[in-house]
Design an enzyme around this catalytic site. Structure first.
Site, PDB file in Angstrom:
ATOM      1  N   HIS A  19       0.881  -1.185  -0.074  1.00  0.00           N
ATOM      2  CA  HIS A  19      -0.038   0.205  -0.202  1.00  0.00           C
ATOM      3  C   HIS A  19       1.196   1.108  -0.319  1.00  0.00           C
ATOM      4  O   HIS A  19       2.315   1.143   0.284  1.00  0.00           O
ATOM      5  CB  HIS A  19      -0.672   0.572   1.577  1.00  0.00           C
ATOM      6  CG  HIS A  19      -0.151  -0.067   2.378  1.00  0.00           C
ATOM      7  ND1 HIS A  19      -0.379   0.307   2.980  1.00  0.00           N
ATOM      8  CD2 HIS A  19      -0.114  -0.858   3.474  1.00  0.00           C
ATOM      9  CE1 HIS A  19       0.600   0.753   4.724  1.00  0.00           C
ATOM     10  NE2 HIS A  19       0.286  -0.698   4.292  1.00  0.00           N
ATOM     11  N   HIS A  22       4.302   1.093   2.545  1.00  0.00           N
ATOM     12  CA  HIS A  22       5.228   0.340   2.056  1.00  0.00           C
ATOM     13  C   HIS A  22       5.975   1.446   0.369  1.00  0.00           C
ATOM     14  O   HIS A  22       7.135   1.501   0.193  1.00  0.00           O
ATOM     15  CB  HIS A  22       5.216  -0.057   1.036  1.00  0.00           C
ATOM     16  CG  HIS A  22       4.354  -1.894   2.120  1.00  0.00           C
ATOM     17  ND1 HIS A  22       3.591  -1.920   2.376  1.00  0.00           N
ATOM     18  CD2 HIS A  22       4.919  -1.956   3.340  1.00  0.00           C
ATOM     19  CE1 HIS A  22       2.631  -2.433   3.225  1.00  0.00           C
ATOM     20  NE2 HIS A  22       3.623  -2.935   3.710  1.00  0.00           N
ATOM     21  N   CYS A 127       3.684 -10.128  20.649  1.00  0.00           N
ATOM     22  CA  CYS A 127       2.850  -9.451  19.324  1.00  0.00           C
ATOM     23  C   CYS A 127       3.089 -10.156  18.105  1.00  0.00           C
ATOM     24  O   CYS A 127       4.306  -9.814  17.797  1.00  0.00           O
ATOM     25  CB  CYS A 127       2.621  -7.670  19.384  1.00  0.00           C
ATOM     26  SG  CYS A 127       2.466  -7.365  18.175  1.00  0.00           S
ATOM     27  N   CYS A 130       3.779  -7.277  15.648  1.00  0.00           N
ATOM     28  CA  CYS A 130       5.673  -6.822  15.346  1.00  0.00           C
ATOM     29  C   CYS A 130       6.393  -8.014  15.566  1.00  0.00           C
ATOM     30  O   CYS A 130       7.730  -7.545  15.152  1.00  0.00           O
ATOM     31  CB  CYS A 130       5.081  -6.232  17.071  1.00  0.00           C
ATOM     32  SG  CYS A 130       4.461  -4.668  17.063  1.00  0.00           S
ATOM     33  N   CYS A 144      -0.646  -3.918  22.059  1.00  0.00           N
ATOM     34  CA  CYS A 144       0.165  -2.922  21.198  1.00  0.00           C
ATOM     35  C   CYS A 144      -0.557  -2.071  20.552  1.00  0.00           C
ATOM     36  O   CYS A 144      -1.315  -2.057  19.663  1.00  0.00           O
ATOM     37  CB  CYS A 144       0.027  -4.595  20.582  1.00  0.00           C
ATOM     38  SG  CYS A 144       1.422  -3.897  19.269  1.00  0.00           S
ATOM     39  N   HIS A 147      -0.630  -1.955  16.300  1.00  0.00           N
ATOM     40  CA  HIS A 147      -1.853  -3.179  16.141  1.00  0.00           C
ATOM     41  C   HIS A 147      -3.371  -3.325  16.629  1.00  0.00           C
ATOM     42  O   HIS A 147      -3.735  -4.186  15.715  1.00  0.00           O
ATOM     43  CB  HIS A 147      -1.004  -4.656  15.844  1.00  0.00           C
ATOM     44  CG  HIS A 147       0.202  -4.859  15.187  1.00  0.00           C
ATOM     45  ND1 HIS A 147       1.743  -4.382  15.561  1.00  0.00           N
ATOM     46  CD2 HIS A 147      -0.086  -5.131  13.931  1.00  0.00           C
ATOM     47  CE1 HIS A 147       2.510  -4.496  14.899  1.00  0.00           C
ATOM     48  NE2 HIS A 147       1.418  -4.891  13.355  1.00  0.00           N
ATOM     49  N   LYS A 302      -2.749   5.447  11.813  1.00  0.00           N
ATOM     50  CA  LYS A 302      -1.994   4.397  10.650  1.00  0.00           C
ATOM     51  C   LYS A 302      -2.428   3.840   9.660  1.00  0.00           C
ATOM     52  O   LYS A 302      -3.635   2.879   9.583  1.00  0.00           O
ATOM     53  CB  LYS A 302      -1.304   3.246  11.836  1.00  0.00           C
ATOM     54  CG  LYS A 302       0.355   3.535  10.833  1.00  0.00           C
ATOM     55  CD  LYS A 302       1.272   2.121  11.616  1.00  0.00           C
ATOM     56  CE  LYS A 302       2.041   1.738  10.423  1.00  0.00           C
ATOM     57  NZ  LYS A 302       2.483   0.422  10.374  1.00  0.00           N
ATOM     58  N   LYS A 305      -2.104  -2.447   6.523  1.00  0.00           N
ATOM     59  CA  LYS A 305      -3.272  -3.958   5.961  1.00  0.00           C
ATOM     60  C   LYS A 305      -4.105  -4.233   6.990  1.00  0.00           C
ATOM     61  O   LYS A 305      -5.678  -4.659   6.834  1.00  0.00           O
ATOM     62  CB  LYS A 305      -2.440  -4.399   5.031  1.00  0.00           C
ATOM     63  CG  LYS A 305      -1.156  -4.464   6.065  1.00  0.00           C
ATOM     64  CD  LYS A 305       0.077  -5.417   5.398  1.00  0.00           C
ATOM     65  CE  LYS A 305       1.560  -5.384   5.247  1.00  0.00           C
ATOM     66  NZ  LYS A 305       2.380  -5.275   4.918  1.00  0.00           N
TER      67      LYS A 305
HETATM   68  O1  ME8 Z   1       8.068  -4.556   9.516  1.00  0.00           O
HETATM   69  N1  ME8 Z   1       3.288   4.816   6.854  1.00  0.00           N
HETATM   70  O2  ME8 Z   1       7.586  -5.163   7.474  1.00  0.00           O
HETATM   71  P1  ME8 Z   1       6.742  -3.975   7.319  1.00  0.00           P
HETATM   72  C1  ME8 Z   1       4.556   4.851   6.189  1.00  0.00           C
HETATM   73  N2  ME8 Z   1       9.041  -6.707   7.564  1.00  0.00           N
HETATM   74  N3  ME8 Z   1       5.800   3.991   6.269  1.00  0.00           N
HETATM   75  C2  ME8 Z   1       4.653   3.076   5.793  1.00  0.00           C
HETATM   76  C3  ME8 Z   1       3.435   2.678   6.646  1.00  0.00           C
HETATM   77  C4  ME8 Z   1       2.530   3.666   7.637  1.00  0.00           C
HETATM   78  N4  ME8 Z   1       1.650   4.301   7.083  1.00  0.00           N
HETATM   79  N5  ME8 Z   1       2.895   1.118   6.220  1.00  0.00           N
HETATM   80  C5  ME8 Z   1       3.994   0.438   6.424  1.00  0.00           C
HETATM   81  C6  ME8 Z   1       8.047  -5.373   8.517  1.00  0.00           C
HETATM   82  N6  ME8 Z   1       5.050   1.578   6.081  1.00  0.00           N
HETATM   83  C7  ME8 Z   1       9.628  -5.894   8.909  1.00  0.00           C
HETATM   84  C8  ME8 Z   1      10.697  -5.247   8.084  1.00  0.00           C
HETATM   85  S1  ME8 Z   1      13.460  -5.191   7.676  1.00  0.00           S
HETATM   86  C9  ME8 Z   1      15.200  -6.296   8.084  1.00  0.00           C
HETATM   87  C10 ME8 Z   1      11.974  -5.917   8.000  1.00  0.00           C
HETATM   88  C11 ME8 Z   1       6.389   1.487   5.658  1.00  0.00           C
HETATM   89  O3  ME8 Z   1       5.346  -5.052   6.051  1.00  0.00           O
HETATM   90  C12 ME8 Z   1       7.491   1.480   6.711  1.00  0.00           C
HETATM   91  O4  ME8 Z   1       8.472   1.931   5.983  1.00  0.00           O
HETATM   92  O5  ME8 Z   1       5.495  -4.747   8.074  1.00  0.00           O
HETATM   93  C13 ME8 Z   1       7.708   0.835   7.780  1.00  0.00           C
HETATM   94  O6  ME8 Z   1       8.854   0.875   8.136  1.00  0.00           O
HETATM   95  C14 ME8 Z   1       7.599  -0.662   6.743  1.00  0.00           C
HETATM   96  O7  ME8 Z   1       6.637  -0.361   5.524  1.00  0.00           O
HETATM   97  C15 ME8 Z   1       7.215  -1.892   8.105  1.00  0.00           C
HETATM   98  O8  ME8 Z   1       7.093  -2.920   6.655  1.00  0.00           O
END
Ligand code: ME8
Length: 654
Positions: A19, A22, A127, A130, A144, A147, A302, A305
């Site tokens: 979304h 990301h 969690c 997380c 949390c 979430h 926030k 998904k």
């Molecule tokens: O945490 N606003 O993956 P994830 C801004 N797999 N950025 C956002 C966002 C939002 N509303 N939602 C997501 C993970 N992001 C782990 C990471 S790294 C070794 C492992 C972006 O799919 C932002 O960069 O939950 C956030 O840190 C990341 O997606 C979390 O992605």
């Protein structure tokens, strides 16, 4: 040659499709890469997906598909989305790749051999969202905060990484390198977290409850905790690129992670202590730079998904164009703070800055040039007092823009361009080239004014090119700027005043930023509302829909006693049950409960609830003649529903 910089995005979980949260981080890194390239630096850009862990296993189970199928599908969606948008990532890593798995095992072995891993029993609040244990102080009303779920209490024997051992070294590092984490308030957050004793980190999951992970090299009964696995992607992808090169030593010293604040702790605490233990610290700077941004909010919450309030990149692209969204991203979010995303805000910003700003300036001067100068860039012999403020604004923008970019104040970098455009707009209004065009003896003045307007557009397009690469390239092509924006030409030379080539044939006036009218905005808002309503209706179907007592009466629920329970060859999720319902013969029921009951014999004698009038279902292994009720709180919490007193087989449940 400039600096060598290695930029990374987080690798995203594949529990749902991308979304715009990301998209933001990934576009930001794409923009940073293009900016640094423009400045003459050598840049490598890595992104990818995080495929292991409990969260992914649960989603696959809920969707009733194999976890490998889910991860493959969603990883490809991420990869294709970035490709379709035209992002310039140099590699894309996903954590089930052999190159990554091998490296994770190597590092685990190294940390184990160094004596930094031990076996112990642990109880904590986990969690799944997380994918980490939370401390009591992190909870808000027992939940949390990210979430909005109550973490579950877990007690099990596991392997632990001696993270606490590195606490002082980490504190010392931060004191020596106060700009390691930017903006400063996130660095302070980490500092204050480190004032408490740092716990060791549980880095394994028993295969009895989770098999979806990388096996520990020193115990085949365990898989690696997903964060210990995922963080190592930043190195494994350099040790072996997709096309088989080892570029580790070249790029690792210049590593710059870009993340949102949700994963600060894992990057600022787990990661450096892992690096210290495995002795794979970058030589200089001591650790990598970490840039932390805020959240894109939708209303007050926030965009996420799990909350279902997301905007999909490709949908947005069809509606308004990703390049315009990239501009909005950079202008609207003050780095480190949260920002609000709404279609209304987007349209307001687009119309003000792009349609009325850059687009309007370009079309004004270009159409007069087309009518009055044969569509050619004019020759100018010199500039006057009238142009001085515009030229000064251009010089200032070209100085301010890179500085703000380096300091991660992207909105101010964009603002410097906006100021330049405003100066040019005021100048054009004052000089009134449309009137000059009607006066034969004012040809020189007209040429100077149009040149100045077009030159501002050229400089603005170069500055904006990291943010809106395709659009700006289109503008530069139109203006006949043929020099590459790849660092071969110095930024200072590219942006020096007077870079336009006189005589260049401009061609048709481009309609670069057409205004978005209310009608278009309303139709997009309506489509978004319809989509949200569809989702609510779907959720209601699944959970909230009311039934009458007559509907309940239609289901014949009976007490059943399990007489036999055995594995089913060729089906790793099923158990074959023989259930006594006080009928002529026991019923055969196949139940998908194997993960929770790895030793099925133990179920014999258990009283369960059976849906007795379920239509028999022919399966590969035989006919299933009913269904036993069970509740699932995740892969490890599947429980059969049973009774707290003794009943008889066949008794009716109501
Ligand atoms: O945490 N606003 O993956 P994830 C801004 N797999 N950025 C956002 C966002 C939002 N509303 N939602 C997501 C993970 N992001 C782990 C990471 S790294 C070794 C492992 C972006 O799919 C932002 O960069 O939950 C956030 O840190 C990341 O997606 C979390 O992605």
């Amino acid at each position: 040659m400039g600096r060598t910089v290695y930029f990374t995005t987080p690798i995203y979980y594949v529990n749902a499709e991308p979304h715009i949260g990301h998209l933001y981080t990934t576009v930001l890194v794409d923009t940073l890469k293009r900016f640094h390239t423009l400045m003459g630096d050598e840049v490598y850009f890595l992104t990818g997906t995080d495929e292991h862990g409990e969260k992914i296993a649960q989603v696959a189970q809920k969707q009733g598909i194999a976890v490998e199928t889910l991860t493959h599908q969603v990883t490809e969606t991420f990869r294709n989305t970035w490709r379709q948008i035209g992002l310039c990532n140099d590699d894309f890593i996903h954590t089930t790749e052999p190159r990554h798995k091998e490296y994770v095992q190597q590092v685990l072995k190294r940390v184990y051999d160094a004596g930094d891993i031990y076996f112990d029993e642990y109880t904590g609040l986990y969690c799944v969202g997380c994918e980490r244990y939370l401390t009591q102080t992190e909870l808000k009303d027992g939940k949390c905060p990210d979430h909005q779920t109550v973490p579950k209490e877990l007690k099990e024997s596991n392997y632990f990484f001696k993270m606490g051992k590195y606490q002082q070294a980490l504190i010392d590092h931060i004191e020596r390198n106060p700009t390691w984490i930017r903006p400063e308030r996130f660095c302070n957050e980490v500092r204050s977290f480190l004032r408490q004793p740092l716990d060791d980190l549980c880095i394994s999951r028993p295969k009895s409850r989770l098999t979806w992970g990388i096996e520990l090299p020193f115990d085949e009964n365990y898989v690696t905790y997903v964060w210990f696995d995922a963080l190592l992607n930043y190195v494994s992808a350099l040790k072996q690129t997709s096309d088989g090169r080892d570029i580790h030593d070249h790029y690792w010293p210049g590593c710059n992670h870009v993340i949102a604040k949700d994963i600060l702790k894992t990057h600022a605490i787990y990661w450096p202590t892992m690096l210290m233990s495995a002795n794979i610290l970058p030589p200089k700077p001591l650790f990598n730079q970490i840039d932390v941004h805020g959240y894109w909010l939708s209303g007050e919450s926030k965009m996420s998904k799990s909350l279902g309030n997301v905007v999909r990149p490709m949908t947005f692209d069809q509606q308004f164009g990703i390049e315009n969204l990239r501009y909005f991203f950079m202008r609207e979010m003050k780095f480190g703070q949260d920002a609000n995303f709404t279609y209304e805000l987007f349209v307001e910003r687009y119309n003000a800055d792009l349609a009325n700003g850059l687009g309007n300036l370009l079309s004004r001067v270009a159409s007069i040039a087309k009518r009055s100068l044969d569509g050619k860039i004019p020759e100018v012999t010199g500039f006057t007092e009238a142009e001085a403020p515009v030229i000064t604004a251009a010089t200032e923008a070209c100085q301010q823009y890179p500085t703000e970019f380096e300091n991660r104040r992207f909105h101010l970098a964009i603002e410097s361009i906006r100021k330049l455009l405003a100066a040019a707009d005021g100048y054009v209004n004052e000089c009134q080239p449309w009137r000059l065009a009607k006066e034969e003896d004012k040809r020189d003045d007209l040429a100077r004014v149009l040149y100045t307007g077009l030159e501002v557009v050229r400089i603005a397009a170069i500055l904006l090119s990291p943010v809106m690469p395709k659009t700006c390239q289109g503008i530069l092509d139109y203006l006949g700027e043929r020099r590459q924006l790849s660092g071969d030409v110095l930024f200072a030379d590219l942006t020096a005043w007077g870079g336009l080539t006189p005589g260049h044939n401009l061609g048709d006036v481009p309609r670069t930023f057409p205004r978005i009218d209310d009608k278009k905005l309303k139709s997009v808002l309506k489509a978004a509302e319809d989509q949200a309503a569809k989702k609510v209706a779907k959720d209601d179907n699944n959970t909230g829909k009311m039934v009458t007592i007559d509907d309940v009466d239609k289901v014949d629920l009976r007490v059943g006693v399990i007489l036999k329970a055995e594995m089913v060859e060729g089906a790793d999720k099923l158990i074959r049950l023989a259930v006594d319902l006080n009928e002529d013969r026991p019923r055969q029921v196949f139940a998908g409960i194997r993960s929770a009951y790895p030793e099925p014999q133990g179920l014999v004698g258990t009283q369960v609830i059976v849906v007795a009038n379920l239509k028999p279902r022919k399966m590969k292994f035989g006919v299933s003649e009913g269904m036993v009720l069970a509740a699932s709180g995740g892969t490890d919490r599947l429980c059969l529903a049973t009774f707290d007193g003794d009943l008889h087989p066949g008794d009716r449940v109501s």
